[in-house]
Design a protein around this motif. Structure first.
Motif, short mmCIF file in Angstrom:
data_model
loop_
_atom_site.label_atom_id
_atom_site.label_comp_id
_atom_site.label_asym_id
_atom_site.label_seq_id
_atom_site.Cartn_x
_atom_site.Cartn_y
_atom_site.Cartn_z
N ALA A 120 -30.91 40.24 -2.47
CA ALA A 120 -29.61 39.57 -2.48
C ALA A 120 -29.73 38.13 -2.96
CB ALA A 120 -29.00 39.62 -1.08
N ILE A 121 -30.70 37.37 -2.46
CA ILE A 121 -30.83 35.97 -2.88
C ILE A 121 -31.25 35.86 -4.33
CG2 ILE A 121 -33.26 35.67 -2.24
CD1 ILE A 121 -30.39 33.14 -1.73
N GLN A 122 -31.97 36.87 -4.84
CA GLN A 122 -32.33 36.87 -6.25
C GLN A 122 -31.10 37.09 -7.13
OE1 GLN A 122 -34.85 40.08 -7.60
NE2 GLN A 122 -35.74 38.84 -9.25
N VAL A 123 -30.17 37.92 -6.64
CA VAL A 123 -28.93 38.16 -7.39
C VAL A 123 -28.04 36.91 -7.33
CG1 VAL A 123 -26.80 39.51 -7.43
CG2 VAL A 123 -28.99 40.65 -7.06
N ILE A 124 -27.99 36.26 -6.15
CA ILE A 124 -27.14 35.07 -5.99
C ILE A 124 -27.67 33.91 -6.81
CG2 ILE A 124 -26.32 33.35 -4.33
CD1 ILE A 124 -26.38 35.57 -2.21
N GLU A 125 -29.00 33.70 -6.81
CA GLU A 125 -29.58 32.57 -7.53
C GLU A 125 -30.73 33.03 -8.43
OE1 GLU A 125 -30.60 28.92 -5.72
OE2 GLU A 125 -28.84 28.86 -4.43
N PRO A 126 -30.41 33.71 -9.53
CA PRO A 126 -31.47 34.20 -10.42
C PRO A 126 -32.25 33.08 -11.10
CG PRO A 126 -29.32 34.49 -11.43
CD PRO A 126 -29.07 34.07 -10.02
N PHE A 176 -25.65 31.85 2.18
CA PHE A 176 -26.36 33.10 2.51
C PHE A 176 -27.55 32.82 3.41
CE2 PHE A 176 -29.74 36.18 1.59
CZ PHE A 176 -29.09 37.37 1.86
N ALA A 177 -28.27 31.74 3.10
CA ALA A 177 -29.44 31.38 3.89
C ALA A 177 -29.05 31.03 5.32
CB ALA A 177 -30.17 30.20 3.24
N MET A 178 -27.99 30.22 5.50
CA MET A 178 -27.60 29.78 6.84
C MET A 178 -27.07 30.93 7.69
SD MET A 178 -25.82 26.03 6.32
CE MET A 178 -24.65 26.60 5.09
N VAL A 179 -26.19 31.76 7.11
CA VAL A 179 -25.51 32.79 7.89
C VAL A 179 -26.37 34.04 8.06
CG1 VAL A 179 -23.49 34.29 8.00
CG2 VAL A 179 -23.24 31.93 7.19
N VAL A 198 -29.86 34.80 6.59
CA VAL A 198 -31.32 34.70 6.79
C VAL A 198 -31.67 33.95 8.06
CG1 VAL A 198 -33.50 33.90 5.81
CG2 VAL A 198 -31.74 34.88 4.32
N TYR A 199 -31.06 32.76 8.26
CA TYR A 199 -31.43 31.93 9.42
C TYR A 199 -30.97 32.53 10.74
CZ TYR A 199 -32.61 28.30 6.00
OH TYR A 199 -33.16 27.60 4.96
N ILE A 200 -29.71 32.94 10.80
CA ILE A 200 -29.17 33.43 12.08
C ILE A 200 -29.59 34.87 12.36
CG2 ILE A 200 -27.07 33.92 13.38
CD1 ILE A 200 -25.73 31.61 11.94
N VAL A 201 -29.24 35.77 11.43
CA VAL A 201 -29.54 37.19 11.65
C VAL A 201 -31.04 37.47 11.53
CG1 VAL A 201 -29.10 39.55 10.88
CG2 VAL A 201 -27.27 37.83 10.79
N GLY A 202 -31.65 36.97 10.45
CA GLY A 202 -33.06 37.26 10.19
C GLY A 202 -33.98 36.72 11.26
N ILE A 203 -33.80 35.45 11.61
CA ILE A 203 -34.66 34.86 12.64
C ILE A 203 -34.42 35.54 13.99
CG2 ILE A 203 -35.15 32.74 13.93
CD1 ILE A 203 -34.63 31.18 11.37
N GLY A 204 -33.18 35.95 14.24
CA GLY A 204 -32.88 36.65 15.49
C GLY A 204 -33.62 37.98 15.59
N ILE A 205 -33.57 38.76 14.49
CA ILE A 205 -34.28 40.05 14.48
C ILE A 205 -35.79 39.85 14.60
CG2 ILE A 205 -34.77 42.13 13.13
CD1 ILE A 205 -32.03 41.83 11.83
N MET A 206 -36.31 38.82 13.90
CA MET A 206 -37.74 38.53 13.97
C MET A 206 -38.16 38.17 15.39
SD MET A 206 -40.71 38.29 12.60
CE MET A 206 -40.44 38.34 10.82
N GLY A 207 -37.32 37.39 16.08
CA GLY A 207 -37.62 37.02 17.47
C GLY A 207 -37.69 38.23 18.38
N VAL A 208 -36.75 39.17 18.17
CA VAL A 208 -36.76 40.40 18.97
C VAL A 208 -38.02 41.21 18.68
CG1 VAL A 208 -35.60 42.59 19.40
CG2 VAL A 208 -34.26 40.50 19.15
N ALA A 209 -38.39 41.30 17.40
CA ALA A 209 -39.58 42.07 17.01
C ALA A 209 -40.84 41.47 17.61
CB ALA A 209 -39.69 42.13 15.49
N VAL A 210 -40.96 40.14 17.54
CA VAL A 210 -42.13 39.47 18.12
C VAL A 210 -42.19 39.71 19.63
CG1 VAL A 210 -43.19 37.24 18.60
CG2 VAL A 210 -42.29 37.72 16.32
N GLY A 211 -41.02 39.68 20.28
CA GLY A 211 -40.96 39.95 21.71
C GLY A 211 -41.47 41.33 22.05
#
Length: 343
Positions: free
Chosen positions: A32-38, A73-76, A78-91
């Motif tokens: 997605a980020i590659q499509v948004i900012e090629p 896209f990064a703020m909403v 990657v940062y919020i959803v992505g970091i949240g999922i990563m935190g759950v996975a690490v837990g």
């Protein structure tokens, strides 16, 4: 398509769903980020690199979105959803490690190794045996079985604990006695009656022998017997060796009283802390007689103690030495290695 994927995910284990979801999120976010900012993310790999450093909160800053769309896209996402999922996975990873550690300490995990020692019942004498085995064998694993303790009593990287009833086949299988070097059964502490103590030990020894016959594989057993008069019962049960600590101690004291200093000789023979130790070897092809073996070992710096558990070596000096004999010798470990190489 998406509906079917969601249906399958709901049927899966929650932890597996989280990790699969994280993988899919990272791969799709990179695209997605590659499509948004090629113009910023010229390759998929550079986009994947940015997503991974972002969700893991590493943030090298070597590459990042520059347009309003990319930054949003990064703020909403990657940062919020992505970091949240990563935190759950690490837990979940931490939970898995803690669960594994707790199960190992409480003796709930099966041992999968081979050529290990199995010690049944944790007593003062078995504790000393474990320590001596660790001194003798740097690379050997030890499996301790006990049903009266809830947590591993001897913390060492080579000591594995199995909690359970020693006479139970399931417990013996968890300790993998089928692939063990030997099984050592100790008489439980705190049992004042010799008959009762040996009766408990005999039950365990019989269970080991029954399991040995069930899998059609020989299991070498060494049993601590409280009273010598019970040895006949253990012989009938198929036990290979017997240790009678009470009688042995009494005889050693009597010998020391008659032949002063003899206890020190026995202490050195039975300990690995004096430089020399007891080893088992087979005869070399050039040893035709008992005398040949004795003289050859003497020249190499080793002392021959017994042949097939018999001490009458001098009396048989000129007799033919059986080629499949078991020879017990005393020497330093480096000399033992040289003897093995020359065999």
């Amino acid at each position: 398509m998406i509906f079917r994927i969601l249906q399958k995910a709901m049927k899966m284990n929650v932890k597996a769903t989280i990790f699969i979801g994280l993988l899919i999120f990272v791969l799709l976010s990179a695209k997605a980020i590659q499509v948004i900012e090629p113009q910023t993310f010229t390759t998929y790999f550079s986009a994947l690199w940015w997503v991974m450093t972002s969700v893991t909160t590493v943030g090298y800053g070597d590459i990042s979105p520059v347009t309003a769309g990319g930054q949003l896209f990064a703020m909403v996402i990657v940062y919020i959803v992505g970091i949240g999922i990563m935190g759950v996975a690490v837990g979940y990873v931490v939970d898995v490690y803690v669960e594994f550690k707790n199960k190992k300490e409480s003796g709930k995990l099966a041992f999968k190794g081979k050529d290990h020692f199995v010690i049944i019942n944790y007593t003062r004498r078995s504790k000393e045996t474990i320590q001596e085995l660790l001194n003798m064998h740097e690379d050997k694993q030890i499996v301790l079985i006990d049903e009266d303790i809830e947590k591993v009593p001897f913390v060492h990287e080579h000591v594995h604990f199995v909690h359970g009833e020693p006479a139970d086949i399931d417990t013996l299988e968890k300790a993998n006695i089928a692939d063990s070097t030997s099984v050592m059964i100790f008489s439980s502490d705190g049992v004042p009656n010799a008959s009762f103590a040996d009766g408990q030990t005999l039950l365990v020894a019989t269970s080991v022998e029954d399991y040995s016959q069930k899998i059609n594989k020989s299991i070498y057993t060494i049993v601590e017997v409280t009273s010598e008069k019970h040895i006949a019962s253990f012989v009938h049960g198929g036990v290979d060796e017997f240790i009678t600590p009470n009688q042995t101690s009494a005889r050693l004291i009597a010998k020391s009283g008659t032949y002063k200093g003899i206890s020190e000789v026995f202490r050195q023979l039975t300990s690995s802390n004096y430089g020399e130790d007891i080893f088992t070897i087979v005869p070399q092809a050039s040893w035709k007689t008992y005398g040949d073996a004795c003289q050859s070992l003497h020249n190499m710096g080793a002392t021959l103690l017994s042949v097939d558990n018999n001490l009458d070596i001098a009396a048989k000096s000129s007799e033919k030495l059986p080629p499949q004999s078991k020879l017990l010798i005393v020497c330093k470990s480096e000399i033992y290695e040289q003897i093995k190489k020359s065999s």
